[in-house]
Design a protein around this motif. Structure first.
Motif, mmCIF file in Angstrom:
data_model
loop_
_atom_site.group_PDB
_atom_site.id
_atom_site.type_symbol
_atom_site.label_atom_id
_atom_site.label_comp_id
_atom_site.label_asym_id
_atom_site.label_seq_id
_atom_site.Cartn_x
_atom_site.Cartn_y
_atom_site.Cartn_z
ATOM 1 N N LEU A 90 -0.303 7.303 0.849
ATOM 2 C CA LEU A 90 -0.307 5.884 0.485
ATOM 3 C C LEU A 90 -0.221 5.815 -1.040
ATOM 4 O O LEU A 90 -0.298 6.835 -1.726
ATOM 5 C CB LEU A 90 -1.590 5.217 0.981
ATOM 6 C CG LEU A 90 -1.807 5.241 2.497
ATOM 7 C CD1 LEU A 90 -3.109 4.529 2.849
ATOM 8 C CD2 LEU A 90 -0.639 4.592 3.232
ATOM 9 N N VAL A 106 -3.490 2.970 7.024
ATOM 10 C CA VAL A 106 -3.913 1.674 6.491
ATOM 11 C C VAL A 106 -4.847 0.976 7.482
ATOM 12 O O VAL A 106 -5.889 0.430 7.117
ATOM 13 C CB VAL A 106 -2.697 0.775 6.169
ATOM 14 C CG1 VAL A 106 -3.156 -0.630 5.787
ATOM 15 C CG2 VAL A 106 -1.880 1.392 5.039
ATOM 16 N N TYR A 159 0.818 -1.221 0.000
ATOM 17 C CA TYR A 159 0.000 0.000 0.000
ATOM 18 C C TYR A 159 0.849 1.266 0.000
ATOM 19 O O TYR A 159 0.325 2.369 -0.024
ATOM 20 C CB TYR A 159 -0.934 0.017 1.212
ATOM 21 C CG TYR A 159 -1.792 -1.218 1.284
ATOM 22 C CD1 TYR A 159 -2.623 -1.566 0.215
ATOM 23 C CD2 TYR A 159 -1.756 -2.047 2.395
ATOM 24 C CE1 TYR A 159 -3.387 -2.710 0.260
ATOM 25 C CE2 TYR A 159 -2.535 -3.189 2.456
ATOM 26 C CZ TYR A 159 -3.342 -3.522 1.385
ATOM 27 O OH TYR A 159 -4.103 -4.633 1.423
#
Lengths: 432, 432
Positions: A58, A157, A12
């Motif tokens: 990200l 995340v 990610y």
């Protein structure tokens, strides 16, 4: 517990190629804007803000460029110059509207927003709410270490995997800036989780005299503006989810809390012995952030009619897609033989009216006083959900943009076996 | 509005003959107690307290005589001397027990209580709670005018007619002393009613720094002890009744608010489409003031089992006579096909246990988070009210004196057409 978090969330994180590309696009755009302003005598400069500017992005992030205008510009002038520069920079840019209009478009498949604002200093009064954004970027860049940047990405995340990342109304969760402030304050991802796993009641961060100005469930004082709760968008449900997820993760260290791939949860389609209805109206032409709160308003307004009718609404859900749809589950299809009608509190001015309205009438019991209120037991009307809602809908406020559709509201009895997105969302509700 | 209140409540005021008789009995008893103490070297004196001492008594009042002992006496000694003197004074007196034992009996058909206490000054720390009573009497005598005395009597009749006169648990209303304090503060009966008719939220009387010590719905600081809320016994329901009655009376000036003759209210015996049950246990050998709160505890404990079982308890009532009986009305006889089981709040330590208990189990939905809490939708057990209560009763606390009767609890389905006192009380519930 030592976990290789870099490995865990590697997929990610942006690759160095992606970072270089973002940097390149940003720098070229800034240069072109600044030289245009110079040559046109416009007192403004361009600045990269948001997660890319702070390095906390990200993979797949957008670029946010702000054009900071001198405060001597009038708002209208600033807006029109902002749009002009935006279109110059983004060949196929489109205009959008938040606090004021801005231009959004793509360069090399990367999404860019070009947003005009006024130049202000820390603690200075903002003119429009985006004016603070460059100060946020500056604050985070100054206070976040390189390791801190990674801890922010980890927290993002985690928050995203449990559905509480983002301040948009449909999520009402933790913005990127909030994630950054939490890491700046508590140091690491795990420390932030410890705080949430142990917290009770409201979540408060800031000096007591500043925190005291707010009543929100989550208060995180904005370090660049002590009069602002940077966490005002976070709903109590998002706070609850963050707390429960923190407890679970710190106990089991379960990797699935870092999984952003959509997970299909199984809906139990067993008959619930209840009365489920879907109420739908056309979707007005506004953004989700405007329409979704109205969908919730519609949910609450119809629920209150059903409550008064004695159908006992138990739960509900809303969806904004092509239509605005609201699902309400009631205990029963037809109201009971009697309902307890709630009157005013005993200390209200409406007491006499309520008593005069019901005393001596053909009621089952009362009016009577229980605790702080008056009540009367009335015979039920034995109307259906559909009849009750249609009868009352015109006097309901179901939201500014939805009221015009009240007369054409559709009421459906969904088949739980059908693969309807709203029904599935409702039946498969889980922790996160 | 000018109303001849003296005429209105004339039949409830003591005649001059009754007053003379009360005075005579009191004086003779006091003399006999005082001369006994003198001749026996007991450092104590007798004093008339209560409504008769203050002149605020309604017709048919009791006499309250206190024996004030010097604080040098030990509590045990004070109590035994108190009983001895009580029996000497009241030939056929019986012992009763409140804060400590006292003697009650009759002289010339007038009921007399002879209660021992310690002699304390204003603001001095009490040893037992009755020690303050002589100070109350003194305070009221000093501060209540002759007209004030009548206004108190008026307020007492009014409060009695709406069922909120008296601090005993079954009433949880306005004591005589509270009526006196209200008249001393506000002047007249009508002024007191104005205050109640206009009041909002909690009812507070006293200096803010004293009032702030209490959280009760009604706080009236005791002028002889600033650390005491003289109104602690008043329930929120009694406050509500007083407010509603005040509003009604000041609007319609209806004479029936001064009528103490028991009024038969009509019970509507129409089938309510609900499940009504009466739960009864033997009555333990304590006073109503002890047993009634336990009856309410039993009502609440059984209601919570029925709530959890999905029967939806709507309302209830309790009665303490030969038996302790509790009536509970539920929406349904058998629980629904599913119930939403409420879990812990998200910030509680029990979150993990709750999740582990239900996740992956054969549930209808969840566990899930809604707002501040966790929930799970479970399939209903389809048990009857009787089965559910009997299954759970042994783990319920239905009150210290009642717990021993849990196993033999009787559960009946009353016929609404029967003339059962509890059913009638429930069905005929009105404003006052």
């Amino acid at each position: 517990m030592t976990i290789n978090y870099r490995e865990t969330i590697a997929r990610y994180l942006p690759s160095s190629a992606e970072q270089a590309k973002l940097r390149g696009i940003s720098e070229r755009s800034i240069q072109s804007i600044n030289s245009f302003c110079n040559s046109s005598g416009i007192n403004a400069d361009s600045i990269l803000v948001g997660s890319v500017a702070k390095g906390t992005n990200l993979a797949g992030a957008d670029i946010d460029l702000f054009i900071r205008f001198d405060q001597n510009y009038g708002r209208k002038e600033m807006e029109s110059l902002g749009l002009e520069i935006g279109h110059k920079t983004l060949a196929n840019g489109k205009e959008k509207y938040a606090e004021h209009p801005y231009v959004t478009g793509f360069i090399d498949d990367v999404k860019i927003d070009i947003v005009p604002c006024f130049r202000i200093g820390v603690g200075q009064k903002k003119i429009s709410s985006v004016d603070r954004t460059p100060l946020h970027t500056e604050f985070v860049r100054k206070n976040l270490t390189k390791e801190g940047i990674f801890q922010v990405q980890l927290l993002k995340v985690f928050a995203k995997s449990i559905g509480v990342y983002g301040s948009e109304v449909t999520i009402s969760g933790f913005s990127g800036y909030i994630c950054e402030l939490l890491i700046i304050r508590y140091g690491t991802f795990e420390d932030v989780l410890k705080i949430f796993s142990q917290g009770r009641g409201r979540f408060l961060l800031g000096e007591p005299e500043d925190v005291g100005k707010f009543k929100d469930h989550v208060v995180i004082i904005d370090p660049v503006d002590r009069d602002r709760n940077a966490a005002a968008a976070i709903s109590v449900e998002s706070l609850s989810k963050m707390r429960v997820a923190s407890k679970l993760y710190l106990k089991d260290w379960d990797n699935s809390f870092f999984s952003l791939e959509p997970q299909k949860r199984k809906a139990n389609r067993t008959d619930r012995g209840t009365a489920i209805r879907i109420f739908s109206v056309p979707r007005p032409d506004y953004t989700d952030d405007v329409v979704f709160p109205q969908a919730l308003k519609m949910l609450n307004a119809i629920s209150s009619v059903l409550e008064q009718g004695g159908f006992e609404p138990l739960d509900g859900d809303a969806e904004v897609k092509d239509k605005v749809r609201v699902l309400i589950e009631c205990r029963r299809d037809t109201p009971p033989e009697f309902i307890t009608h709630q009157g005013p509190p005993a200390d209200s001015d409406n007491v006499i009216d309520f008593i005069n309205r019901w005393r001596g009438k053909d009621v089952l019991r009362g009016p009577y006083i229980r605790g702080e209120r008056l009540y009367v037991d009335l015979k039920g009307t034995r109307k259906s959900i559909e009849e009750s809602v249609r009868e009352n809908i015109m006097s309901l406020n179901i939201g500014k943009g939805l009221n015009r559709y009240r007369e054409e509201i559709e009421i459906n009895r969904p088949d739980l076996k059908d693969h309807d997105t709203l029904v599935e969302k409702f039946l498969s509700r889980g922790l996160f």
